[in-house]
Enzyme design. Sequence first.
Site, PDB file in Angstrom:
ATOM      1  CG  ASP A   1      -3.385   3.880   4.058  1.00  0.00           C
ATOM      2  OD1 ASP A   1      -4.453   3.681   4.672  1.00  0.00           O
ATOM      3  OD2 ASP A   1      -3.037   3.214   3.062  1.00  0.00           O
TER       4      ASP A   1
ATOM      5  CD1 TRP B   1      -2.048  -2.148   2.061  1.00  0.00           C
ATOM      6  CD2 TRP B   1      -2.862  -1.480   0.084  1.00  0.00           C
ATOM      7  NE1 TRP B   1      -3.005  -3.053   1.660  1.00  0.00           N
ATOM      8  CE2 TRP B   1      -3.517  -2.667   0.464  1.00  0.00           C
ATOM      9  CE3 TRP B   1      -3.205  -0.877  -1.127  1.00  0.00           C
ATOM     10  CZ2 TRP B   1      -4.505  -3.267  -0.339  1.00  0.00           C
ATOM     11  CZ3 TRP B   1      -4.179  -1.466  -1.921  1.00  0.00           C
ATOM     12  CH2 TRP B   1      -4.811  -2.641  -1.516  1.00  0.00           C
TER      13      TRP B   1
ATOM     14  CE  LYS C   1      -8.738  -3.466   3.845  1.00  0.00           C
ATOM     15  NZ  LYS C   1      -7.712  -2.527   3.423  1.00  0.00           N
TER      16      LYS C   1
HETATM   17  C1  LIG Z   1      -7.092  -2.140   2.058  1.00  0.00           C
HETATM   18  C2  LIG Z   1      -6.067  -1.069   2.145  1.00  0.00           C
HETATM   19  C3  LIG Z   1      -5.948  -0.074   1.158  1.00  0.00           C
HETATM   20  C4  LIG Z   1      -6.784  -0.068  -0.083  1.00  0.00           C
HETATM   21  O1  LIG Z   1      -8.029   0.440   0.181  1.00  0.00           O
HETATM   22  P1  LIG Z   1      -9.107   0.687  -0.985  1.00  0.00           P
HETATM   23  O2  LIG Z   1     -10.186   1.347  -0.197  1.00  0.00           O
HETATM   24  O3  LIG Z   1      -9.475  -0.665  -1.516  1.00  0.00           O
HETATM   25  O4  LIG Z   1      -8.510   1.542  -2.012  1.00  0.00           O
HETATM   26  C5  LIG Z   1      -5.004   0.908   1.345  1.00  0.00           C
HETATM   27  N1  LIG Z   1      -4.214   0.939   2.429  1.00  0.00           N
HETATM   28  C6  LIG Z   1      -4.298  -0.001   3.400  1.00  0.00           C
HETATM   29  C7  LIG Z   1      -3.401   0.077   4.603  1.00  0.00           C
HETATM   30  C8  LIG Z   1      -5.227  -1.033   3.286  1.00  0.00           C
HETATM   31  O5  LIG Z   1      -5.316  -1.964   4.243  1.00  0.00           O
END
Ligand SMILES: *Cc1c(COP(=O)(O)O)cnc(C)c1O
Length: 356
Positions: free
Chosen positions: A166, A99, A190
């Site tokens: 993030d 990511w 998540k």
């Molecule tokens: C799942 C995830 C993403 C991607 O998220 P999307 O909403 O599918 O774009 C980005 N960063 C982390 C840390 C993730 O766990």
Amino acid sequence: MKKHNFNAGPSILPREVIEKTAQAVLDFNGSGLSILEISHRAKDFQPVVDEAIELFKELLNIPEGYSVIFLGGGASLQFCMIPFNFLEKKAAYLNTGVWANKAMKEAKGFGETIEVASSKSANYTFVPKDYVIPTDADYFHITTNNTIYGTEILTDIDSPVPLIADMSSDIFSRPMDVSKYAMIYGGAQKNLAPAGLTFVIVKDELLGKVSRYIPTMLNYTTHIENGSMFNTPPVLPIYSALENLRLLKAQGGLVEVEKNNIAKANLLYNEIDRNPLFVGTAAVEDRSRMNICFVMAPGFESLEADFQKLANERGMVGIKGHRSVGGFRASTYNALPIESVQALVDCMKDFEQLHK
Ligand SMILES: *Cc1c(COP(=O)(O)O)cnc(C)c1O
């Protein structure tokens, strides 16, 4: 049979949130209409957005001077919106996995991108700590929880430049000091809500500083000025998020949530460390509380499929590791009850008895 949902994302939500969402789909607020068939500008819906934003601020203790907005496009769209809005000359990134890489790749199109450190050579099993953040960078980007590798940055780090994080997979898992961050964002699927919702917490003074033209929809200012209603926001996931936030508050807020998450993580890591058949993959000091990754210990590799089979038979769902890592990953998000972790631990113990 009872299912134990260890899915990495989209993932487990509290049963209560799912039931309240189902109720709103059938009849929203006793209006005789489904939440699926009303305007996002309806007078009934505005309070949903307002309360969700209020609860973000309250639960995370967000100081004055920050805006909370709800968008579509996932965390992945933020990977490009961040440099679009904030990268004038140079941006710094900490490379802790897939990511982080995807975020960095987008920035390269907008300016100079510095990778301050990387754990790639160790397949991202740890979080680099000895690095220098360039003081002339427009921002420093981190991924606080590395969902695929099971590593997590649990402290709110000090950065000499605006810190952007993030937090897709660990938002609302612990109390945090938002004032250390210029922006926090993530996909909600998540640990907060169903897929389709992206949350952004951004410090207002960071905005409006780059010289390039920013397309309207990609400009944070658009969404702040329009209260996340410039276009149609993801109505249903916002509603589910609200119900989840209400529940987190009723549970005593993030101090209590964190205690629960620590107890769950300790239970599983203790078993991984005790059981001779299994071994954890993340560096002990960087172990995630949200995604717990382990493999069969050396000499027991051939038993992987057998353990997977036993776990399936006992109702474990989603413990297969990410395809890029292999082994097992148990995601222990807020909504996962400790009973499910205990069931996995029991499964590991019984498997040991069968094979030692
Ligand atoms: C799942 C995830 C993403 C991607 O998220 P999307 O909403 O599918 O774009 C980005 N960063 C982390 C840390 C993730 O766990």
